[in-house]
Design a protein around this motif. Structure first.
Motif, short mmCIF file in Angstrom:
data_model
loop_
_atom_site.label_atom_id
_atom_site.label_comp_id
_atom_site.label_asym_id
_atom_site.label_seq_id
_atom_site.Cartn_x
_atom_site.Cartn_y
_atom_site.Cartn_z
N ASP A 1 -15.24 -28.78 40.87
CA ASP A 1 -15.54 -28.71 39.27
C ASP A 1 -14.39 -28.82 39.05
OD1 ASP A 1 -18.56 -27.85 39.39
OD2 ASP A 1 -17.47 -26.83 40.53
N HIS B 1 -14.36 -31.71 37.31
CA HIS B 1 -14.84 -33.40 35.97
C HIS B 1 -13.76 -33.17 34.80
CE1 HIS B 1 -18.64 -30.88 35.62
NE2 HIS B 1 -18.29 -30.03 36.11
N ASP C 1 -18.74 -32.21 41.51
CA ASP C 1 -18.07 -32.35 39.77
C ASP C 1 -16.69 -32.57 40.24
OD1 ASP C 1 -20.80 -31.92 39.56
OD2 ASP C 1 -20.71 -30.15 38.02
N HIS D 1 -22.54 -34.01 38.35
CA HIS D 1 -22.26 -34.88 36.99
C HIS D 1 -21.79 -35.83 38.45
CE1 HIS D 1 -21.94 -32.25 33.82
NE2 HIS D 1 -22.01 -31.52 34.49
N HIS E 1 -23.45 -27.92 45.90
CA HIS E 1 -22.84 -27.63 44.77
C HIS E 1 -23.66 -26.78 43.88
CE1 HIS E 1 -21.18 -28.88 41.21
NE2 HIS E 1 -21.93 -28.81 40.36
N HIS F 1 -20.06 -25.39 40.37
CA HIS F 1 -21.73 -25.71 39.35
C HIS F 1 -21.46 -24.90 37.77
CE1 HIS F 1 -25.24 -27.36 37.65
NE2 HIS F 1 -25.70 -25.90 38.03
N HIS G 1 -18.97 -22.54 37.09
CA HIS G 1 -17.75 -22.35 37.18
C HIS G 1 -17.65 -20.55 36.28
CE1 HIS G 1 -17.79 -26.34 35.12
NE2 HIS G 1 -18.01 -26.72 36.23
#
Ligand SMILES: [Fe+2]
Length: 287
Positions: A69, A71, A101, A133, A202, A223, A225
């Motif tokens: 993750d 991002h 992600d 994402h 994920h 996923h 966090h």
């Protein structure tokens, strides 16, 4: 004999009230500064010993680093990623696993993230899977090509056999779950029933579905966090996300399998973390 006053003078009361209020305001300002400006920029280590059924003794304590993750936002997360890459390489991991992600809804951000990921070093390779994402903004085949161009194996509904110290270890990965096309049968195809297996999925709640197809494995997920903002001291994550409601952070065991859920590196939505630092998960395998 002089009588003691029953109450303290009003000026003293007033002083104490202002002192308490000052303390409260300071605490709120401190928490705000921590959540918005400090925590999202400082990565932390989580060390876990995790069980992989049928793992031969020669692979005991194999050191795996899981990152999840990202991002990635190039204008905000560059310093964080530089420090994460350095910390991971300093650990000299046996294997690095990435659980999705990579971007946060802006597809071009994948290229600057890959510049960071290309610097990761691992003795037995780096393997990655899709996140929701990623799948929402691009096709898996595009990611596969980009990751494989920098030497990272990218699995979607498939598995790979690694041979480490003359022993087989299988890594399998599904497609992302939330509007993706996960196929557990294809993911597990050809893996012997008594082989050591790590699955990358994920979204952690899919663990229950994977168990219907295969017991005896370790699943790695992200996923959630870890909730991204947690209540300190009681370590509670109030915010739940779809497909991440049952397994939030850490190790959970069911039947003869386990799932480990990472807090992830980056942030989604507002760039805020509280009592939930970006995570480098260092997993030591045992049989
Ligand atoms: Fe995420």
């Amino acid at each position: 004999m002089a009588k003691e006053p029953k109450d303290e003078p009003p000026t003293e009361k007033k002083k104490r009230f202002f002192t308490r209020r000052k303390f409260l305001y300071t605490a709120i300002a401190g928490a705000f500064a921590d959540a918005f400006f400090i925590e999202p920029n400082i990565s932390s280590f989580t060390h876990e010993v995790v069980r992989v059924p049928f793992l031969p003794p020669s692979l005991n304590h194999l050191k795996i680093v899981q990152l999840s993750d990202f991002h990635y936002k190039p204008n905000k997360d560059q310093g964080l990623m530089e420090s994460v890459i350095k910390k991971v390489n300093d650990l000299e991991p046996d294997l690095i696993l990435l659980t999705g992600d990579y971007v946060d809804g802006h597809d071009p951000d994948i290229d600057p993230l890959l510049i960071h990921l290309a610097q990761l070093k691992s003795k037995h390779g780096i393997i990655a899977c899709m996140g929701n994402h990623d799948g929402w903004v691009n096709d898996g085949s595009v990611y596969r090509k980009k990751f494989e161009d920098i030497g990272i194996t990218f699995l979607i509904n498939e598995n790979i056999k690694l041979t480490i110290k003359d022993v087989d270890l299988y890594i399998a990965a599904t497609d992302f779950i939330w509007k993706g096309k996960p196929d557990p049968v294809a993911t597990l195809k050809g893996i012997p029933a008594n082989a050591p297996l790590i699955t990358l999925v994920h979204e952690p709640d899919y663990f229950d579905t994977m168990l219907e197809h295969r017991d005896h494995h370790l699943q790695l997920s992200g996923h959630t966090h870890g909730g991204q903002c947690r209540v300190p001291f009681i370590n509670f994550a109030p915010k739940k996300v779809r497909y991440g409601k049952n397994y939030i952070h850490g190790v959970y065991k069911k039947q003869d399998s386990s799932v480990f859920v990472s807090k992830g590196v980056g942030t989604t939505g507002i760039r805020v973390r509280f009592s939930c630092f970006p995570e480098i998960a260092v997993l030591s395998l045992v049989g």
